[in-house]
Each structure stands twice: as C-alpha cells, then as structure tokens.
Design a protein around this motif. Structure first.
Motif, short mmCIF file in Angstrom:
data_model
loop_
_atom_site.label_atom_id
_atom_site.label_comp_id
_atom_site.label_asym_id
_atom_site.label_seq_id
_atom_site.Cartn_x
_atom_site.Cartn_y
_atom_site.Cartn_z
N ALA A 120 0.80 -1.22 -0.06
CA ALA A 120 0.02 0.15 -0.16
C ALA A 120 0.90 1.12 -0.04
O ALA A 120 0.45 2.05 -0.70
N SER A 121 1.95 1.22 0.66
CA SER A 121 2.79 2.35 0.90
C SER A 121 3.48 2.62 -0.48
O SER A 121 3.55 4.02 -0.92
N ALA A 122 3.86 1.83 -1.17
CA ALA A 122 4.45 1.80 -2.55
C ALA A 122 3.47 2.34 -3.60
O ALA A 122 3.63 3.17 -4.28
N LEU A 123 2.21 1.84 -3.44
CA LEU A 123 1.19 2.55 -4.17
C LEU A 123 0.79 3.74 -4.26
O LEU A 123 0.43 4.57 -5.10
N LEU A 124 0.59 3.97 -2.83
CA LEU A 124 0.26 5.35 -2.57
C LEU A 124 1.42 6.54 -3.12
O LEU A 124 0.97 7.59 -3.69
N ARG A 125 2.67 6.17 -3.23
CA ARG A 125 3.72 6.82 -3.73
C ARG A 125 3.64 7.00 -4.98
O ARG A 125 3.87 8.15 -5.79
N VAL A 126 3.32 5.98 -5.67
CA VAL A 126 3.51 5.66 -7.14
C VAL A 126 2.19 6.35 -7.83
O VAL A 126 2.14 7.24 -8.90
N PHE A 163 -15.35 9.35 -11.43
CA PHE A 163 -14.18 8.57 -11.37
C PHE A 163 -13.21 9.01 -10.22
O PHE A 163 -12.51 8.57 -9.67
N ASP A 164 -12.79 10.53 -10.35
CA ASP A 164 -12.03 11.11 -9.36
C ASP A 164 -12.53 10.96 -7.94
O ASP A 164 -11.66 10.57 -7.03
N LEU A 165 -13.61 10.95 -7.72
CA LEU A 165 -14.33 10.79 -6.43
C LEU A 165 -13.98 9.27 -5.97
O LEU A 165 -13.49 9.13 -4.68
N VAL A 166 -14.05 8.28 -6.59
CA VAL A 166 -13.90 6.91 -6.21
C VAL A 166 -12.42 6.84 -5.93
O VAL A 166 -11.93 6.19 -5.06
N LEU A 167 -11.47 7.24 -7.05
CA LEU A 167 -10.15 6.98 -6.81
C LEU A 167 -9.57 7.78 -5.52
O LEU A 167 -8.80 7.21 -4.53
N SER A 168 -10.03 8.99 -5.16
CA SER A 168 -9.44 9.96 -4.37
C SER A 168 -10.06 9.41 -2.91
O SER A 168 -9.18 9.15 -1.85
N CYS A 169 -11.28 8.82 -2.81
CA CYS A 169 -11.78 8.34 -1.43
C CYS A 169 -11.05 6.88 -1.22
O CYS A 169 -10.75 6.73 -0.10
N THR A 170 -10.77 6.13 -2.20
CA THR A 170 -10.09 4.92 -2.15
C THR A 170 -8.57 5.03 -1.69
O THR A 170 -8.21 4.40 -0.67
N ILE A 171 -8.02 6.01 -2.09
CA ILE A 171 -6.52 6.29 -1.89
C ILE A 171 -6.65 6.85 -0.38
O ILE A 171 -5.55 6.53 0.25
N GLY A 172 -7.30 7.82 -0.40
CA GLY A 172 -7.44 8.22 1.23
C GLY A 172 -7.79 7.31 2.18
O GLY A 172 -7.15 7.20 3.36
N ALA A 173 -8.70 6.39 1.85
CA ALA A 173 -8.84 5.44 2.93
C ALA A 173 -7.70 4.59 2.95
O ALA A 173 -7.41 3.91 4.09
N MET A 174 -6.94 3.84 2.05
CA MET A 174 -5.74 3.08 2.05
C MET A 174 -4.74 4.07 2.92
O MET A 174 -3.91 3.64 3.69
N ARG A 175 -4.45 5.28 2.71
CA ARG A 175 -3.78 6.01 3.52
C ARG A 175 -3.79 6.07 5.01
O ARG A 175 -3.11 5.80 5.77
N ALA A 176 -5.38 6.06 5.22
CA ALA A 176 -5.58 5.97 6.83
C ALA A 176 -5.25 4.65 7.47
O ALA A 176 -4.89 4.60 8.51
#
Length: 217
Positions: A120-126, A163-176
């Motif tokens: 997850a950390s790698a995905l968030l950076r990329v 689309f932006d909403l789905v990705l942004s919320c999912t990425i934010g949740a992964m960061r949490a």
C-alpha cells in the motif's frame, strides 16, 4: 468435390524462448526491487542504480530495461494497477451489478492495504506520480460506474468527477489504514459513503457495502 467448409485451426503461439523468459524474470525482479524501495523512500530519492543494487544485478543491466527513473516508475505503477485490479475484476466477474462490483473493488483495495502495508505504501507513492497507473485503474472503475448508472442504482452527472471521487476516496482510505487511522469496518464504511456520493439511496448503499465479498475461485 465441394471444397471443405471446416474452419482453419488457429495457429499456435510460438513458445517463449529461454532468453525471453530470463529477460522477463530480470525485468520482474527489477520492478519488485523498485516496489520495495518505493515503500520505504520518496520517489525523488531513488536512483536507478539503487534499484539495481536492491535487485542484485549489475549497474549496466538496469539500463537494458529502463533508461530513466520515470520509465521505471511507470512500469511499477502499471504492474501494481494491472495485477491487483485484474484480480479484483476476476473475483467479481460474475456479479451482475456495476454498483456492487465498484464496492467490491473499493473494499478489496482497502483490505489489501491492511493486509500488506508495504504494498500500500508503494502504491500510494506511485499513484500521485504516475498517470499511466491511474489510466489503467480507470478501465475497471469506469466500466462499473457506467453499469451502475445504467441499472439505476447510481445517479451521478459527470463521469470524470465520479471517477476522481472513487479513486480519491479509496486512496485516502488506504492512507488512513497505513497511518493507523482506520476504524473498524473501514472498507465497508468507505464503500457506503462513495455509493451515497454517487447518488445511491442510503439503504441501498449500506446493503451493497456490507454484502459478503465473493469467495476466490
């Protein structure tokens, strides 16, 4: 005698040569090494030669595969996005509802972040760096968004914003999750909120988000 009407059998693909297989293994090793580094360091801090060292190959070898750091980042991003999003898509391929498939994808990315923080950390950076990765993810997300809209469960007005909403919320949740801020049932809660934001009725959004995930084949 009338000519035969039987179809010509398809020509078999030639098997991969030993050299090609070795090259693919080396490339995969470099991508995996870069992935490990991305989970520990910022992208701007990583040099190609550092990836070569992490992969235990000679300095000259890496330039046979990647000429620049940007090329390497793109390869890592595409590999991450393709492998996991394709796996999620395969898992939910028999789910008829686009809204349900969308929720499954969101939840599984969040669950994967919980089970594998390094990934997850790698995905968030990329993710914020590599446009190709976002484009690859878009293939699955947009398909499910359109299906959810057509079936009347979702009611958004503009696809790119959805689309932006789905990705942004999912990425934010992964960061949490990675940062230890996730609550119990984080995956289902986030999926429910996304569905509501996309126009799903509250009761329907909760029902979809809390449904059992499909079992692996």
């Amino acid at each position: 005698m009338a000519p035969s009407t039987q179809p010509t059998p398809p020509t078999a693909e030639p098997p991969l040569s030993r050299g090609h297989k070795k090259r693919e293994r080396t490339r995969r090793g470099l991508v995996d090494a870069a992935l490990r580094l991305f989970s520990r360091k910022e992208l701007g801090e990583i040099a190609l030669l550092e990836v070569a060292e992490e992969a235990d190959v000679s300095n000259g070898t890496i330039y046979n595969y990647f000429r620049t750091r940007d090329e390497m980042v793109e390869a890592v991003g595409i590999a991450m996005a393709t492998e996991f999003s394709d796996a999620v898509s395969s898992l939910s391929q028999h789910v008829p509802s686009g809204a349900e498939r969308l929720a499954i994808g969101v939840r599984m990315f969040i669950i994967r972040a919980s089970n594998n923080p390094q990934w997850a950390s790698a995905l968030l950076r990329v993710f914020h760096f590599d446009r190709a990765m976002r484009s690859r993810l878009a293939i699955h997300v947009q398909t499910d968004l359109r299906a959810g809209l057509a079936e009347g469960v979702l009611a958004y007005e503009e696809e790119s914003t959805a689309f932006d909403l789905v990705l942004s919320c999912t990425i934010g949740a992964m960061r949490a999750v990675v940062e230890g801020r996730a609550v119990v049932g984080h995956d289902a809660r986030v999926a429910e909120m996304i569905l509501k934001a996309l126009g799903a009725a509250s009761t329907k959004a909760k029902e979809i988000a809390e449904a059992a995930l499909p079992a692996p084949p």
